[in-house]
Every structure is written in C-alpha cells, then in structure tokens.
Design an enzyme around this catalytic site. Sequence first.
Site, PDB file in Angstrom:
ATOM      1  N   GLU A  84       0.826  -1.213   0.000  1.00 44.64           N
ATOM      2  CA  GLU A  84       0.000   0.000   0.000  1.00 44.64           C
ATOM      3  C   GLU A  84       0.860   1.263   0.000  1.00 44.64           C
ATOM      4  O   GLU A  84       0.569   2.216  -0.722  1.00 44.64           O
ATOM      5  CB  GLU A  84      -0.920   0.038   1.231  1.00 44.64           C
ATOM      6  CG  GLU A  84      -1.848  -1.145   1.355  1.00 44.64           C
ATOM      7  CD  GLU A  84      -1.317  -2.255   2.242  1.00 44.64           C
ATOM      8  OE1 GLU A  84      -2.116  -2.857   2.972  1.00 44.64           O
ATOM      9  OE2 GLU A  84      -0.094  -2.527   2.210  1.00 44.64           O
ATOM     10  N   CYS A 112      -2.669  -2.575   7.388  1.00 52.44           N
ATOM     11  CA  CYS A 112      -2.244  -2.443   8.781  1.00 52.44           C
ATOM     12  C   CYS A 112      -2.474  -0.988   9.212  1.00 52.44           C
ATOM     13  O   CYS A 112      -2.864  -0.149   8.403  1.00 52.44           O
ATOM     14  CB  CYS A 112      -0.765  -2.821   8.918  1.00 52.44           C
ATOM     15  SG  CYS A 112       0.364  -1.622   8.173  1.00 52.44           S
ATOM     16  N   CYS A 115      -0.357   1.611   7.176  1.00 53.19           N
ATOM     17  CA  CYS A 115      -0.880   1.855   5.830  1.00 53.19           C
ATOM     18  C   CYS A 115      -2.220   2.581   5.883  1.00 53.19           C
ATOM     19  O   CYS A 115      -2.481   3.474   5.064  1.00 53.19           O
ATOM     20  CB  CYS A 115      -1.012   0.538   5.076  1.00 53.19           C
ATOM     21  SG  CYS A 115       0.599  -0.225   4.728  1.00 53.19           S
TER      22      CYS A 115
END
Length: 174
Positions: A84, A112, A115
């Site tokens: 990402e 996560c 990101c």
Amino acid sequence: MCQQNALQRADGHKGRTLQSKNAVMTDEQTKRDEYFMRLALNEAKAAYEEGEIPVGAVIVANGRVIARAHNQTETLHDVTAHAEMLAITSAASMLGGKYLSGCTLYVTVEPCIMCAGALGWAQMSRIVYGAADEKRGYSVFAPKALHPKAKVEGGILEEECKALMQAFFAGKRK
C-alpha cells in the site's frame, strides 16, 4: 471519480460489509472490483515468488490503473515497504500531488495501521480489500485511521487472497 456504489463497512467486523440504504452493489461494480483485485493478486503472487509476504496493491483512478505494487520489505530492507505504501507513493507521483481523493485502492489483505494512516492522509476515497487481517489489520487497532469519507469494502476474492497468505506461511513453518 470514485465509484459511487461502494459498500461501507460499518459493523466493525473484519471482512463483513453492510449496505447503506442507498448504496447497492451492482453486478457491474462487483465485476470491476474482482477485475482489479485480480491485478492486486498478481502483484501478491510476485511478492510470494520473491519470498516477500504476499500482499499486492493496485490504485485506480477513473477506471484506469495508475499504480501497482507488492510488499518489498525484505528486498528493500525497509519495514515501511508495504504494498500500500509503495502504491500510494507511485500514485501520488503519477498524479503530481499528495492527495488521492477520487481513487480506489485494491489490496489483497486488510491494511495495517501504518498503511491505513497513510491512506487517511492521502485522502483515498475507497479501499477494497480481499482478506481481513485479524492480527494486524487497522480495524482492530485503529478503526478511525482512514479519511472520514472513505468507503471500505472487504471480502472481494477473499478465499483466493487468504489461500495465498496461508500457503506462504505454511511454507515458512516447514
């Protein structure tokens, strides 16, 4: 512009989506989402082949792919080199600005918190992910990290995305 028929995940459960009263997922939208998720899966497979955790990402603007990436944390010796993050940087460079409003991120695994924070700062309009990440996904630790207007859709090609991750980690345990 961002596709308008997005489902917004509002129940807090990983991988589940709810339809808002006026947003109904069309067959056309589903086909589009599956098409772009398959491109993200191709990126994840490239990561797998490189010995990286198999996460792939594609960013789309106006129906066109403007960035694609896969995890490269081992290759680059950089803990922030998530799919990402690399895709965000590439898309911002392509568009010539830091904001990605009107864009959709397709990613094989739920982002996560790092990101998700970057996606929030980039003002990504829509996030579509394949498999939920119950151990490190943003929805567990930072459910408000994304931009307040961002639409989230989980579970697109979920089984394929999950199977790739499971195969990777099964291989690591041998």
